[in-house]
Design a protein around this motif. Structure first.
Motif, PDB file in Angstrom:
ATOM      1  N   UNK A 288       0.827  -1.210   0.000  1.00  0.00           N
ATOM      2  CA  UNK A 288       0.000   0.000   0.000  1.00  0.00           C
ATOM      3  C   UNK A 288       0.864   1.265   0.000  1.00  0.00           C
ATOM      4  N   UNK A 289       2.160   1.110  -0.260  1.00  0.00           N
ATOM      5  CA  UNK A 289       3.051   2.258  -0.132  1.00  0.00           C
ATOM      6  C   UNK A 289       2.799   3.281  -1.235  1.00  0.00           C
ATOM      7  N   UNK A 290       2.653   4.560  -0.873  1.00  0.00           N
ATOM      8  CA  UNK A 290       2.350   5.593  -1.875  1.00  0.00           C
ATOM      9  C   UNK A 290       3.470   5.815  -2.882  1.00  0.00           C
ATOM     10  N   UNK A 291       4.718   5.526  -2.506  1.00  0.00           N
ATOM     11  CA  UNK A 291       5.821   5.691  -3.443  1.00  0.00           C
ATOM     12  C   UNK A 291       5.778   4.661  -4.571  1.00  0.00           C
ATOM     13  N   UNK A 292       5.197   3.505  -4.294  1.00  0.00           N
ATOM     14  CA  UNK A 292       5.126   2.424  -5.271  1.00  0.00           C
ATOM     15  C   UNK A 292       3.791   2.384  -6.004  1.00  0.00           C
ATOM     16  N   UNK A 293       2.868   3.211  -5.587  1.00  0.00           N
ATOM     17  CA  UNK A 293       1.521   3.243  -6.149  1.00  0.00           C
ATOM     18  C   UNK A 293       1.573   3.822  -7.569  1.00  0.00           C
ATOM     19  N   UNK A 294       1.069   3.107  -8.545  1.00  0.00           N
ATOM     20  CA  UNK A 294       1.108   3.581  -9.934  1.00  0.00           C
ATOM     21  C   UNK A 294      -0.237   4.084 -10.436  1.00  0.00           C
ATOM     22  N   UNK A 295      -1.291   3.986  -9.619  1.00  0.00           N
ATOM     23  CA  UNK A 295      -2.630   4.386 -10.072  1.00  0.00           C
ATOM     24  C   UNK A 295      -3.306   5.399  -9.149  1.00  0.00           C
ATOM     25  N   UNK A 296      -2.844   5.500  -7.916  1.00  0.00           N
ATOM     26  CA  UNK A 296      -3.537   6.325  -6.935  1.00  0.00           C
ATOM     27  C   UNK A 296      -4.492   5.528  -6.077  1.00  0.00           C
ATOM     28  N   UNK A 297      -4.442   4.207  -6.186  1.00  0.00           N
ATOM     29  CA  UNK A 297      -5.357   3.361  -5.419  1.00  0.00           C
ATOM     30  C   UNK A 297      -5.224   3.592  -3.923  1.00  0.00           C
ATOM     31  N   UNK A 298      -4.031   3.981  -3.472  1.00  0.00           N
ATOM     32  CA  UNK A 298      -3.801   4.199  -2.036  1.00  0.00           C
ATOM     33  C   UNK A 298      -3.526   5.673  -1.719  1.00  0.00           C
ATOM     34  N   UNK A 299      -3.911   6.548  -2.620  1.00  0.00           N
ATOM     35  CA  UNK A 299      -3.625   7.972  -2.425  1.00  0.00           C
ATOM     36  C   UNK A 299      -4.367   8.574  -1.243  1.00  0.00           C
ATOM     37  N   UNK A 300      -5.487   7.966  -0.847  1.00  0.00           N
ATOM     38  CA  UNK A 300      -6.247   8.498   0.294  1.00  0.00           C
ATOM     39  C   UNK A 300      -5.438   8.456   1.579  1.00  0.00           C
ATOM     40  N   UNK A 301      -4.388   7.654   1.632  1.00  0.00           N
ATOM     41  CA  UNK A 301      -3.539   7.586   2.821  1.00  0.00           C
ATOM     42  C   UNK A 301      -2.797   8.893   3.051  1.00  0.00           C
TER      43      UNK A 301
ATOM     44  N   UNK B 251      -1.600   9.254 -11.188  1.00  0.00           N
ATOM     45  CA  UNK B 251      -2.443   8.758 -10.104  1.00  0.00           C
ATOM     46  C   UNK B 251      -3.726   9.580 -10.012  1.00  0.00           C
ATOM     47  N   UNK B 252      -4.768   8.946  -9.493  1.00  0.00           N
ATOM     48  CA  UNK B 252      -6.034   9.620  -9.240  1.00  0.00           C
ATOM     49  C   UNK B 252      -6.193   9.819  -7.738  1.00  0.00           C
ATOM     50  N   UNK B 253      -6.700  10.975  -7.349  1.00  0.00           N
ATOM     51  CA  UNK B 253      -6.838  11.266  -5.931  1.00  0.00           C
ATOM     52  C   UNK B 253      -8.015  12.213  -5.719  1.00  0.00           C
ATOM     53  N   UNK B 254      -8.665  12.076  -4.575  1.00  0.00           N
ATOM     54  CA  UNK B 254      -9.740  12.988  -4.177  1.00  0.00           C
ATOM     55  C   UNK B 254      -9.299  13.749  -2.938  1.00  0.00           C
ATOM     56  N   UNK B 255      -9.407  15.076  -2.980  1.00  0.00           N
ATOM     57  CA  UNK B 255      -9.046  15.928  -1.851  1.00  0.00           C
ATOM     58  C   UNK B 255     -10.199  16.878  -1.571  1.00  0.00           C
TER      59      UNK B 255
ATOM     60  N   UNK C 105      -1.009  13.958 -10.906  1.00  0.00           N
ATOM     61  CA  UNK C 105      -2.189  13.603 -10.113  1.00  0.00           C
ATOM     62  C   UNK C 105      -3.430  14.174 -10.794  1.00  0.00           C
ATOM     63  N   UNK C 106      -4.355  13.298 -11.142  1.00  0.00           N
ATOM     64  CA  UNK C 106      -5.683  13.722 -11.571  1.00  0.00           C
ATOM     65  C   UNK C 106      -6.524  13.901 -10.304  1.00  0.00           C
ATOM     66  N   UNK C 107      -6.836  15.131  -9.997  1.00  0.00           N
ATOM     67  CA  UNK C 107      -7.419  15.469  -8.701  1.00  0.00           C
ATOM     68  C   UNK C 107      -8.901  15.793  -8.837  1.00  0.00           C
ATOM     69  N   UNK C 108      -9.693  15.166  -7.989  1.00  0.00           N
ATOM     70  CA  UNK C 108     -11.080  15.570  -7.810  1.00  0.00           C
ATOM     71  C   UNK C 108     -11.158  16.338  -6.494  1.00  0.00           C
ATOM     72  N   UNK C 109     -11.415  17.626  -6.577  1.00  0.00           N
ATOM     73  CA  UNK C 109     -11.518  18.459  -5.376  1.00  0.00           C
ATOM     74  C   UNK C 109     -12.986  18.617  -5.014  1.00  0.00           C
TER      75      UNK C 109
END
Length: 270
Positions: free
Chosen positions: A67-80, A100-104, A239-243
């Protein structure tokens, strides 16, 4: 007015809320914006950015590989990366571009580092001064620093003229390397607590409007001193961000849409 009409009126009002909210988000995401970085000495969530650079390194290196964010290639664990008032956007170990995809939330400060060196004590390099010297050698010469939002370069705050002015040297801090963390898993380094420092370029950005955004940051560094001789290392992270608005904003928006819905219903009755 019959009971059935009253029930229907409420349904119309409820339907107006998601439709209007979606329209607001779509309008916000399509509107161009020039986003400004915070000054390097600005306080974020009660902390200096140099302190946050150390905290971000601790966060990145404490998590296991799966689940490490440095190894994440899609953003699956970006919520961490959600730390309340601020949100860490991890860099990468990969020299291939990463998306990566992320929601903030719109009230969160985004904190990210295109390139940063984490150096902890060992049997040879074990004083703070030596660790800082070796971190500088490992970081070396840095080029290709860029930060863009929605395709436009981020605006620099007053008093700065270049992204290279955002170099952050963390305070000395106790780095906890847990069993099963990526340092042990990938590099075979024993877990434990070690004195450590970080050196690198850290940026903070606040106030993204609600909607869709794309944040990209890049860097290239060429190590010097005892680490010279290797090829340059380049990173390219998008990062593709959904704000999304914070909960209180959604609540106020909902009340506003209810009022609009009630007004539309009254006009319909008339």
């Amino acid at each position: 007015m019959s009971k059935q009409q009253a029930s229907g009126g409420k349904t119309v009002a409820r339907q107006l809320i998601p439709l209007a909210a979606a329209a607001i988000l779509a309008t916000a995401s399509s509107a161009p914006q020039a986003q400004q970085l915070l000054a390097p000495d600005a306080i974020v969530g009660g902390y200096s950015q140099s302190f946050l650079s150390a905290q971000m390194a601790q966060w990145e290196f404490a998590l296991p590989a799966d689940i490490n964010p440095l190894l994440d290639t899609t953003g699956a664990h970006s919520a961490l990366g959600d730390h309340g008032s601020y949100f860490f956007l991890a860099s990468t170990f990969s020299q291939d571009p990463v998306v990566r995809n992320v929601t903030v939330r719109t009230d969160q400060t985004l904190v990210f580092s295109p390139v940063s060196i984490l150096f902890w004590a060992d049997a040879v390099v074990n004083t703070e001064a030596d660790m800082r010297t070796h971190a500088a050698y490992a970081l070396g010469d840095v080029s290709n620093l860029s930060v863009t939002l929605d395709g436009a370069p981020a605006l620099l705050p007053n008093g700065t003229s270049s992204l290279s002015q955002f170099l952050q040297s963390s305070p000395l801090f106790p780095l906890s390397l847990p069993a099963g963390g990526i340092v042990e898993t990938l590099f075979g380094y024993p877990p434990g607590v070690y004195p450590a420092v970080t050196l690198g370029y850290t940026y903070a950005m606040t106030g993204l409007t609600a909607g869709q955004h794309q944040l990209r940051f890049t860097s290239t560094n060429l190590s010097t001193g005892p680490y010279a001789g290797g090829p340059p290392v380049s990173y390219d992270v998008t990062y593709n961000i959904t704000a999304v608005p914070e909960a209180s904003t959604w609540a106020m928006m909902g009340l506003g849409m209810l009022a609009i819905g009630a007004g539309a219903l009254r006009r319909r009755r008339g």
